[in-house]
Design an enzyme around this catalytic site. Structure first.
Site, PDB file in Angstrom:
ATOM      1  N   ASP A   1       1.679   6.316   5.652  1.00  0.00           N
ATOM      2  CA  ASP A   1       0.700   5.417   5.056  1.00  0.00           C
ATOM      3  C   ASP A   1       1.192   4.780   3.763  1.00  0.00           C
ATOM      4  O   ASP A   1       0.467   4.019   3.130  1.00  0.00           O
ATOM      5  CB  ASP A   1      -0.620   6.160   4.819  1.00  0.00           C
ATOM      6  CG  ASP A   1      -1.828   5.258   4.994  1.00  0.00           C
ATOM      7  OD1 ASP A   1      -1.708   4.211   5.643  1.00  0.00           O
ATOM      8  OD2 ASP A   1      -2.908   5.600   4.475  1.00  0.00           O
TER       9      ASP A   1
ATOM     10  N   ASP B   1     -12.011   6.905   3.750  1.00  0.00           N
ATOM     11  CA  ASP B   1     -10.820   6.670   4.565  1.00  0.00           C
ATOM     12  C   ASP B   1     -10.437   5.197   4.585  1.00  0.00           C
ATOM     13  O   ASP B   1      -9.407   4.837   5.138  1.00  0.00           O
ATOM     14  CB  ASP B   1     -11.047   7.178   5.994  1.00  0.00           C
ATOM     15  CG  ASP B   1      -9.759   7.279   6.788  1.00  0.00           C
ATOM     16  OD1 ASP B   1      -8.680   7.406   6.156  1.00  0.00           O
ATOM     17  OD2 ASP B   1      -9.803   7.218   8.027  1.00  0.00           O
TER      18      ASP B   1
ATOM     19  N   ARG C   1      -7.334  -0.403   0.908  1.00  0.00           N
ATOM     20  CA  ARG C   1      -7.811  -1.661   0.330  1.00  0.00           C
ATOM     21  C   ARG C   1      -8.227  -1.494  -1.132  1.00  0.00           C
ATOM     22  O   ARG C   1      -8.227  -2.456  -1.896  1.00  0.00           O
ATOM     23  CB  ARG C   1      -8.956  -2.214   1.180  1.00  0.00           C
ATOM     24  CG  ARG C   1     -10.185  -1.344   1.264  1.00  0.00           C
ATOM     25  CD  ARG C   1     -11.077  -1.675   2.448  1.00  0.00           C
ATOM     26  NE  ARG C   1     -10.442  -1.305   3.706  1.00  0.00           N
ATOM     27  CZ  ARG C   1     -10.979  -1.528   4.897  1.00  0.00           C
ATOM     28  NH1 ARG C   1     -12.165  -2.118   4.987  1.00  0.00           N
ATOM     29  NH2 ARG C   1     -10.359  -1.153   5.994  1.00  0.00           N
TER      30      ARG C   1
ATOM     31  N   ASP D   1      -2.461  10.460   3.756  1.00  0.00           N
ATOM     32  CA  ASP D   1      -3.853  10.063   3.890  1.00  0.00           C
ATOM     33  C   ASP D   1      -4.598  11.016   4.815  1.00  0.00           C
ATOM     34  O   ASP D   1      -4.447  10.957   6.036  1.00  0.00           O
ATOM     35  CB  ASP D   1      -3.947   8.628   4.427  1.00  0.00           C
ATOM     36  CG  ASP D   1      -5.390   8.168   4.538  1.00  0.00           C
ATOM     37  OD1 ASP D   1      -6.253   8.757   3.870  1.00  0.00           O
ATOM     38  OD2 ASP D   1      -5.637   7.200   5.279  1.00  0.00           O
TER      39      ASP D   1
ATOM     40  N   LYS E   1       0.844  -1.200   0.000  1.00  0.00           N
ATOM     41  CA  LYS E   1       0.000   0.000   0.000  1.00  0.00           C
ATOM     42  C   LYS E   1       0.879   1.250   0.000  1.00  0.00           C
ATOM     43  O   LYS E   1       1.748   1.405   0.859  1.00  0.00           O
ATOM     44  CB  LYS E   1      -0.904   0.002   1.237  1.00  0.00           C
ATOM     45  CG  LYS E   1      -1.709   1.280   1.440  1.00  0.00           C
ATOM     46  CD  LYS E   1      -2.472   1.251   2.760  1.00  0.00           C
ATOM     47  CE  LYS E   1      -3.115   2.587   3.068  1.00  0.00           C
ATOM     48  NZ  LYS E   1      -3.778   2.592   4.402  1.00  0.00           N
TER      49      LYS E   1
ATOM     50  N   GLU F   1      -9.307   3.586   2.096  1.00  0.00           N
ATOM     51  CA  GLU F   1      -8.800   3.715   0.728  1.00  0.00           C
ATOM     52  C   GLU F   1      -7.687   2.740   0.399  1.00  0.00           C
ATOM     53  O   GLU F   1      -7.492   2.379  -0.762  1.00  0.00           O
ATOM     54  CB  GLU F   1      -8.317   5.148   0.490  1.00  0.00           C
ATOM     55  CG  GLU F   1      -6.895   5.470   0.928  1.00  0.00           C
ATOM     56  CD  GLU F   1      -6.646   5.292   2.421  1.00  0.00           C
ATOM     57  OE1 GLU F   1      -5.515   4.947   2.783  1.00  0.00           O
ATOM     58  OE2 GLU F   1      -7.573   5.505   3.221  1.00  0.00           O
TER      59      GLU F   1
ATOM     60  N   LYS G   1     -10.173  12.491   8.409  1.00  0.00           N
ATOM     61  CA  LYS G   1      -9.688  12.019   9.699  1.00  0.00           C
ATOM     62  C   LYS G   1      -9.694  13.163  10.722  1.00  0.00           C
ATOM     63  O   LYS G   1      -9.507  14.322  10.353  1.00  0.00           O
ATOM     64  CB  LYS G   1      -8.245  11.514   9.586  1.00  0.00           C
ATOM     65  CG  LYS G   1      -8.034  10.254   8.784  1.00  0.00           C
ATOM     66  CD  LYS G   1      -6.546   9.913   8.735  1.00  0.00           C
ATOM     67  CE  LYS G   1      -6.281   8.685   7.891  1.00  0.00           C
ATOM     68  NZ  LYS G   1      -6.786   7.454   8.538  1.00  0.00           N
TER      69      LYS G   1
END
Length: 498
Positions: A283, A342, A346, A265, A260, A344, A272
């Site tokens: 991230d 959020d 995956r 993020d 990933k 995201e 968030k």
């Protein structure tokens, strides 16, 4: 950068700035007993007329794991400073690596040349000491303009173990690769967007002989990579997909790694809270780990083919960002209703997981800073490992343990799949139930694993970034988590054991 070498000389004969020895807990029946000296410390003790243990005890040393005690040698040794590193009850590779890392870090700013006389009687132990010392010497001061603590410049590992030279070279390659990942994670997101990271990956590939391919935003859209495009469409810096490949001329097996790579993020429109956003430069830690692992593999040259995918995007809120309830079409055609922007990671992983089927992998492993639920379940230091095959899961956990990275096997309960049902698409990206978020994310990813492919998922949300104090060989900030595990997995596949 810290350099490292081997020497079989007695520590008392070396003219260095500091000598590191190991200590063990003393007599458990006597709380006033001095710590015991591990192998390698006896020569130093003779220079202190056998009173070193008592001297250390007077300074509070007890030989506990993580303990660092410094004392001046006052002319008893050529080195002016002695460092006693607590090993705890164990003296295996993990304890040695942690002790060496803590000791070298503690000497930053006060010593340039250090001899490490921890009990390294085998090549594996010597390698652990070397790896710990190099990782402990890591600093990230690129953005500091004031006074800096210079890291230890040279480490000498004292050992006479056969094969230690090969172990030292492996440690150097691993440490440099982990340092690359730490640097990437620590870099402010203003200086590390998707294309920046893609270009760094291309440079690394060129340096170690990997094949590199980069898809830009147009190629991603034309190719049907709806997850990566959807996540990245809210940013002024468009997404990328990097494919790295290492090929061994005698290999007949292939492992694919997917990491990933969300370079920052915000959560997108599902924004968030502030306290959850300030460390989201980390991230992209999964993509960093894949890049670091491919770098090491390109230099170590195991007999296996390895492909690495880095789906890179920046998840930002804007007028062009994806909206909750949008439906994305993932590479290969499956549709996903985005109920929370959020969730995201995956989505970008899904594209790459499906794409990996075209490489015909014998094993597929993804690694991601995926869920806050991982921290709730396992804390900040332990990776969660899920898989579609119990044997694969067990062997990945074992590989992580041998690499010195704590992990724990987690299930993928089939009943959690129902929570991902969507009223309008093939699957939703989050469940309507609160519980088991780490497992739900794994269940989602499993939907995109090519049929018949053995697969494991590593959630490194906590281990990738250390918000607390340094410990062992692990610094504050980016840790490089999972890099060593991925290398070990590739070596295990090469050996036919995974």
């Amino acid at each position: 950068m810290t350099t490292i070498s081997l020497d079989s000389a007695a520590p008392s004969a070396l003219e260095v700035d500091a000598i590191v020895i190991g200590t063990l807990p003393g007599d458990s029946g006597d709380p006033a007993a001095p710590p015991r000296l591990a192998a390698g410390g006896q020569d130093v003790d003779r220079a202190f007329d056998g009173r070193l243990g008592d001297a250390l005890r007077s300074l509070g040393a007890a030989g506990k794991a993580g303990e660092i005690v410094k004392l001046p040698t006052l002319g008893a040794l050529p080195a002016p400073v002695l460092v006693a590193a607590g090993l705890g009850e164990e003296t295996g590779a993990d304890a040695l690596r942690r002790a060496a890392g803590a000791a070298v870090r503690a000497l930053a700013g006060s010593a340039r040349r250090v001899a490490v006389a921890l009990p390294a009687g085998s090549a594996d132990e010597a390698g652990a000491v070397a790896l710990g010392a190099l990782l402990g010497g890591y600093v990230f001061d690129r953005y500091r303009t004031g006074e800096r603590k210079d890291p230890v410049a040279e480490v000498i590992v004292l050992t006479g173990a056969e094969g230690a030279d090969r172990a030292l070279e492996r440690a150097r390659i691993l440490a440099d690769s982990v340092a690359l990942v730490r640097d990437l994670v620590n870099t402010p997101p203003m200086d590390l967007g998707p294309d920046d990271m893609a270009q760094i990956a291309a440079k690394v590939a060129d340096e170690v002989g990997l094949d590199a391919q980069i898809l830009d935003e147009r190629a991603l859209a034309d190719g049907g990579y709806g997850g990566i495009v959807g996540v990245g469409q809210g940013s002024a810096r468009p997404p990328r997909l990097v494919r790295l490949a290492y090929a061994h001329p005698e290999a007949d097996r292939t492992v694919v790694f997917v990491g990933k790579g969300i370079t920052f993020d915000t959560g997108g429109l599902s924004l968030k809270p502030t306290e959850s956003m300030d460390w989201m430069k980390s991230d992209m830690g999964g993509a960093g780990a894949v890049l670091g692992a491919l770098r090491a593999i390109g230099l170590l040259k195991p007999k296996v083919n390895v492909v690495g995918y880095l789906p890179l995007a920046e998840n930002m809120p804007s007028g062009t960002a994806q909206r909750p309830s949008d439906v994305l079409t993932i590479y290969g055609g499956k549709t996903v209703e985005v109920l929370n922007t959020d969730a995201e990671g995956r989505l970008v992983l899904a594209d790459a997981l499906v794409r990996s089927g075209e490489d015909s992998p014998d094993l597929l492993v993804d690694v991601a800073t995926l869920t806050g639920a991982q921290l709730v379940a396992l804390g900040t230091r332990t990776t969660g490992v899920m898989a579609n095959d119990d044997e694969v899961r067990a062997k990945v956990v074992d590989a992580a343990g041998r690499a010195g990275e704590p992990s724990w096997p987690m299930p993928l309960p089939p009943e959690l799949r129902k929570g991902l049902d969507s009223a309008v698409a093939d699957i939703a990206n989050i469940s309507n139930e609160r519980w088991g978020g780490m497992l739900v994310a794994g269940v989602f990813l499993k939907e995109f694993v090519p049929d018949g492919v053995r697969w494991a998922h590593l959630d490194i949300a906590g281990p990738a970034f250390n918000k607390g104090e340094p410990y062992g060989e692990v610094p504050k900030g980016g840790t490089g988590a999972a890099t060593r595990t991925l290398v070990q997995i590739a070596e295990d596949v090469a050996a036919g054991s995974l």
